[in-house]
Design a protein around this motif. Structure first.
Motif: not given
Length: 413
Positions: A82-85, A236-239, A247-256
């Motif tokens: 659920w956190q994979l791009l 699509n919702s994740l993106l 924020e950067s992609i890495g920071t945004a993903l960590k907050k999910i």
């Protein structure tokens, strides 16, 4: 391999001038419309000879119990990172590699279930690793959450879901539809599914029927794009969430968090239309699905039934593909906004399969990652009641000393 096979064929025909060069291979592929694709799915491992006998047996069950499309259900599980791009991006022509970040291995299992009419989509069952995730505090979960050590389905969890959720939700739906309290649930023969004898209610009117071995890719309705579309809508919702962040992609993903993932998954399930679900039942009961969607004009009345069914299958398959292609195009647009690169539909499909490219990891590795994530979460501070009361008394005394209006002091009291 293709060039070697062609060389063998040319030798058998005594053609000594043929060389099977790379240029010949490229021209041959262009002439014949040959393209390179990744092998996916399990269709080639299926047993198509079991399909027709199962369909006949299923029709007999429907006739024997007097069931209609509202009383036919199917459920299946799938994994979701659920956190994979995707791991693609644009780089300068001078750069040989693209530095990345640690790939997220946070995975859940979710169980999807719906009926053949598409009017009843049950709450998905989510299986994670943590028993009480911190992000669930003060959170009204719209889905059903359970946990295991490796986030996989077990026989006990499935049995509990069947009696505590499936049977109750189905009875409530049938009561609202003024239908008899009876239904059948189609399942594959996964090891985590208990036997048919264990999965039936007290009067035996809500029961399960198992698909034959190795026919799931051919027959199981949930596998005919329902889970695939749900995961595409989720991504699509994740993106969109990542794209909206400054924020950067890495920071945004960590907050999910898992809480966000569940909300995205609930929204993805709501986007599935009854028409999409009905089409996914065509391989099991095409004649019933045809009657629910009157697709033929009066001019077709004299056309043989087998020709009509073949024509109808082609049309519905094309509509299904058009729907999926539309979602994939939207996904590619979001990907290009979040992580600029040249994406193809095959990239999205590969991402949507949730394949762990780094291979399976040991349980100790997964537990280590889980403990690291727990350590990174902010600690929850519990404040004693006595401390709160003392702080309020101090505030009231300060208010009196500073001539605060009496109404404000009463509010504090």
């Amino acid at each position: 391999m293709l060039k070697q096979k062609t060389l063998m064929l040319s030798k058998s025909l005594n053609i000594s001038t043929f060389t099977a060069s790379d240029g010949w291979l490229q021209r041959f592929k262009c002439r014949q419309g040959v393209r390179f694709l990744k092998i996916t799915g399990e269709k080639l491992s299926s047993n198509p000879e079991f399909v027709y006998p199962f369909k006949e047996k299923f029709k007999e069950i429907i006739r024997e119990h007097g069931l209609n499309s509202n009383q036919l259900y199917n459920a299946n599980e799938t994994g979701l990172y659920w956190q994979l791009l995707p791991d693609k991006t644009y780089v300068s022509i001078n750069e040989k590699t693209a530095p990345g970040m640690k790939t997220s291995k946070k995975r859940i299992t979710f169980l999807g279930c719906s009926n053949a009419s598409g009017l009843h989509k049950l709450k998905p069952l989510i299986i994670g690793k943590s028993k009480t995730p911190r992000c669930f505090r003060n959170f009204k979960n719209p889905l059903i959450y359970r946990n295991t050590k490796n986030a996989w389905m077990t026989g006990q969890i499935f049995k509990d879901w069947f009696f505590e959720n499936f049977v109750l939700e189905v009875k409530s739906f049938l009561r609202n539809m003024n239908l008899p309290q009876k239904a059948v649930l189609l399942l594959d023969n996964a090891p985590s599914h208990p036997s048919a004898e264990e999965l039936k209610n007290a009067d035996g009117k809500i029961f399960v029927m198992f698909l034959p071995p190795n026919v799931t890719p051919l027959n199981q309705p949930v596998d005919q794009n329902i889970l695939r579309l749900t995961k595409l809508y989720y991504r699509n919702s994740l993106l969109s969430c990542v794209a909206a962040s400054e924020e950067s992609i890495g920071t945004a993903l960590k907050k999910i968090t898992l809480r966000d993932a569940i909300l995205h998954l609930s929204s993805a399930r709501d986007k599935l239309t009854p028409q999409t679900i009905i089409k996914c039942w065509n391989n099991v009961m095409p004649t019933t699905a045809t009657s629910m969607n009157e697709r033929f004009d009066d001019a077709d009345d004299n056309v043989p039934l087998n020709i009509l069914q073949h024509r109808w299958r082609n049309e519905t398959e094309k509509e299904n593909l058009d729907s999926i292609d539309s979602v994939i195009r939207d996904t590619i647009s979001l990907l290009e906004e979040v992580a600029p690169a040249q994406y193809k539909s095959t990239d999205v499909e590969e991402w949507n399969e949730d394949v762990n490219k780094e291979g399976d990891r040991t349980e100790s590795q997964e537990e280590l990652d889980t403990s690291e994530n727990e350590e990174n979460e902010p600690p929850v501070i519990t404040i004693p009641h006595a401390t709160v009361i003392k702080a309020l008394d101090t505030t009231i005394e300060w208010s009196k000393q500073n001539m605060i209006h009496i109404s404000d002091i009463i509010t504090l009291k």
